[in-house]
Enzyme design. Structure first.
Site, mmCIF file in Angstrom:
data_model
loop_
_atom_site.group_PDB
_atom_site.id
_atom_site.type_symbol
_atom_site.label_atom_id
_atom_site.label_comp_id
_atom_site.label_asym_id
_atom_site.label_seq_id
_atom_site.Cartn_x
_atom_site.Cartn_y
_atom_site.Cartn_z
ATOM 1 N N ARG A 12 25.373 41.177 45.259
ATOM 2 C CA ARG A 12 24.922 42.246 46.164
ATOM 3 C C ARG A 12 26.145 42.961 46.743
ATOM 4 N NH1 ARG A 12 24.418 39.988 51.667
ATOM 5 N NH2 ARG A 12 24.989 37.787 51.567
ATOM 6 N N TYR A 140 38.328 36.811 60.949
ATOM 7 C CA TYR A 140 38.202 37.600 59.706
ATOM 8 C C TYR A 140 39.513 38.346 59.409
ATOM 9 C CZ TYR A 140 35.905 41.144 56.679
ATOM 10 O OH TYR A 140 35.529 41.980 55.660
ATOM 11 N N LYS A 144 41.815 37.861 56.119
ATOM 12 C CA LYS A 144 42.104 38.984 55.216
ATOM 13 C C LYS A 144 43.602 39.280 55.170
ATOM 14 C CE LYS A 144 37.833 39.912 53.939
ATOM 15 N NZ LYS A 144 37.384 39.539 52.588
ATOM 16 N N ILE A 173 32.157 49.945 55.265
ATOM 17 C CA ILE A 173 31.367 50.232 54.064
ATOM 18 C C ILE A 173 29.912 49.816 54.340
ATOM 19 C CG2 ILE A 173 31.148 49.798 51.579
ATOM 20 C CD1 ILE A 173 33.904 51.028 52.402
HETATM 21 P P1 NDP Z 1 27.818 41.071 51.687
HETATM 22 O O1 NDP Z 1 27.586 40.306 52.943
HETATM 23 O O2 NDP Z 1 26.867 42.142 51.284
HETATM 24 O O3 NDP Z 1 28.020 40.067 50.443
HETATM 25 C C1 NDP Z 1 28.839 38.949 50.573
HETATM 26 C C2 NDP Z 1 28.924 38.265 49.229
HETATM 27 O O4 NDP Z 1 29.750 37.094 49.349
HETATM 28 C C3 NDP Z 1 27.560 37.798 48.723
HETATM 29 O O5 NDP Z 1 27.508 38.009 47.341
HETATM 30 C C4 NDP Z 1 27.567 36.310 49.033
HETATM 31 O O6 NDP Z 1 26.759 35.546 48.145
HETATM 32 C C5 NDP Z 1 29.038 35.981 48.795
HETATM 33 N N1 NDP Z 1 29.428 34.745 49.469
HETATM 34 C C6 NDP Z 1 29.423 34.476 50.793
HETATM 35 N N2 NDP Z 1 29.833 33.205 51.009
HETATM 36 C C7 NDP Z 1 30.107 32.673 49.793
HETATM 37 C C8 NDP Z 1 30.581 31.416 49.353
HETATM 38 N N3 NDP Z 1 30.867 30.404 50.201
HETATM 39 N N4 NDP Z 1 30.742 31.211 48.019
HETATM 40 C C9 NDP Z 1 30.458 32.192 47.146
HETATM 41 N N5 NDP Z 1 30.021 33.419 47.507
HETATM 42 C C10 NDP Z 1 29.842 33.646 48.809
HETATM 43 O O7 NDP Z 1 29.286 41.653 51.844
HETATM 44 P P2 NDP Z 1 29.979 43.012 51.372
HETATM 45 O O8 NDP Z 1 29.510 43.413 50.041
HETATM 46 O O9 NDP Z 1 29.948 43.946 52.503
HETATM 47 O O10 NDP Z 1 31.481 42.477 51.293
HETATM 48 C C11 NDP Z 1 32.090 42.071 50.083
HETATM 49 C C12 NDP Z 1 33.557 41.802 50.386
HETATM 50 O O11 NDP Z 1 34.122 42.995 50.933
HETATM 51 C C13 NDP Z 1 33.776 40.701 51.422
HETATM 52 O O12 NDP Z 1 34.922 39.964 51.086
HETATM 53 C C14 NDP Z 1 34.003 41.480 52.697
HETATM 54 O O13 NDP Z 1 34.766 40.754 53.609
HETATM 55 C C15 NDP Z 1 34.750 42.697 52.172
HETATM 56 N N6 NDP Z 1 34.709 43.841 53.032
HETATM 57 C C16 NDP Z 1 33.512 44.428 53.400
HETATM 58 C C17 NDP Z 1 33.520 45.524 54.234
HETATM 59 C C18 NDP Z 1 32.272 46.212 54.703
HETATM 60 O O14 NDP Z 1 32.369 47.106 55.567
HETATM 61 N N7 NDP Z 1 31.112 45.900 54.157
HETATM 62 C C19 NDP Z 1 34.776 46.092 54.744
HETATM 63 C C20 NDP Z 1 35.949 45.403 54.287
HETATM 64 C C21 NDP Z 1 35.903 44.342 53.462
HETATM 65 P P3 NDP Z 1 25.224 35.192 48.573
HETATM 66 O O15 NDP Z 1 24.512 36.493 48.768
HETATM 67 O O16 NDP Z 1 24.675 34.447 47.396
HETATM 68 O O17 NDP Z 1 25.340 34.368 49.798
#
Ligand code: NDP
Length: 234
Positions: A12, A140, A144, A173
């Site tokens: 996702r 966080y 990062k 995002i």
């Molecule tokens: P989401 O919360 O939409 O998705 C997080 C993802 O990480 C999911 O696929 C989840 O899997 C997976 N995940 C969480 N914990 C684990 C774990 N222990 N092992 C394996 N997978 C795990 O996040 P985003 O798409 O928004 O973020 C993606 C990345 O981008 C992250 O690293 C986030 O920190 C970074 N980011 C996001 C920003 C934003 O504004 N959205 C800004 C800057 C960075 P599952 O659904 O199966 O739990």
């Protein structure tokens, strides 16, 4: 046959958009998911990135089904937002162990076959908070920022083997992660972004796909903001 790419947390948000962008670029893509399901159109393996055995098993299955993993996007991440004064040790540890130690677990397993093949791409998804800090997100931002130092060190260690290591640093995002925040927090955040809006997962995915592609072969150790100017303003 296209190269094999793995996106952690690719079920996702930014990870899924990245998986789709890499597939559009002709790669054979696998994703990991953890607590929720993956869409039926992606090859998905369940894996907790904090657990070395699960990471190893996920790579082994992908290698068996698709072939050697040549491109890795370490995207899995979580937040546990609180001011430092009220942050628990668990809030801190969970964020560090998923974002930073999880990236280490994935990198360690990814690199050995890349070294043997003398080539590969590793792209870590950090955050603008690594560069400028973020109120309520000290855990966080620390994780990062740690990823940035980790990736730059890996870039130095691996460049002679034609393995590039780069970091993207998204700003705000629109995904589940930010949709979980109150409207007031999101509108205050948008007002601080020079471009005046949140980015989309696709806008991050396109940049990651560029770093994974042939055109980025001479880029390593870079930290690329994708933030609508957020980190320029500070
Ligand atoms: P989401 O919360 O939409 O998705 C997080 C993802 O990480 C999911 O696929 C989840 O899997 C997976 N995940 C969480 N914990 C684990 C774990 N222990 N092992 C394996 N997978 C795990 O996040 P985003 O798409 O928004 O973020 C993606 C990345 O981008 C992250 O690293 C986030 O920190 C970074 N980011 C996001 C920003 C934003 O504004 N959205 C800004 C800057 C960075 P599952 O659904 O199966 O739990």
């Amino acid at each position: 046959m296209g190269k094999v790419a793995l996106v952690t947390g690719g079920n996702r948000g930014i990870g899924l958009a990245t998986a789709r962008a890499l597939r559009t670029a002709g790669m054979r893509v696998a994703v990991t998911h953890h607590s929720s399901e993956a869409p039926p159109d992606v090859f998905a393996v369940r894996c907790d990135v904090r657990d070395a055995e699960q990471v190893d098993a996920a790579f082994t299955r992908i290698e068996h089904e698709l072939g050697p993993v040549e491109i890795v996007v370490a995207n899995a991440g979580i937040t546990r937002d609180r001011l430092v004064a009220t942050m628990t040790a668990t809030d801190f540890d969970e964020v560090l162990s998923t974002n930073l130690a999880g990236t280490f677990q994935v990198a360690r397993r990814a690199i050995r076959p890349m070294l043997r093949r003398r080539g590969g791409r590793f792209i870590a998804v950090a955050s603008a908070s690594a560069l400028i800090g973020s109120r309520g997100q000290a855990n966080y931002a620390a994780a990062k920022a740690g990823m940035v130092g980790f990736a730059k060190s890996m870039a130095l260690e691996l460049s002679s083997r034609n393995i590039t290591v780069n970091v993207v640093a998204p700003g705000w995002i629109t995904t589940d992660m930010t949709n979980a925040l109150p409207d007031t927090v999101r509108s205050a955040a948008a007002s601080r972004i020079p471009m005046g809006r949140f980015g989309t997962a696709d806008e991050v995915a396109e940049v990651i796909a560029f770093l994974a592609g042939e055109g980025a072969g001479y880029i390593t150790g870079a930290v690329l903001p994708i933030d609508g100017g957020l980190t320029v303003e500070r």
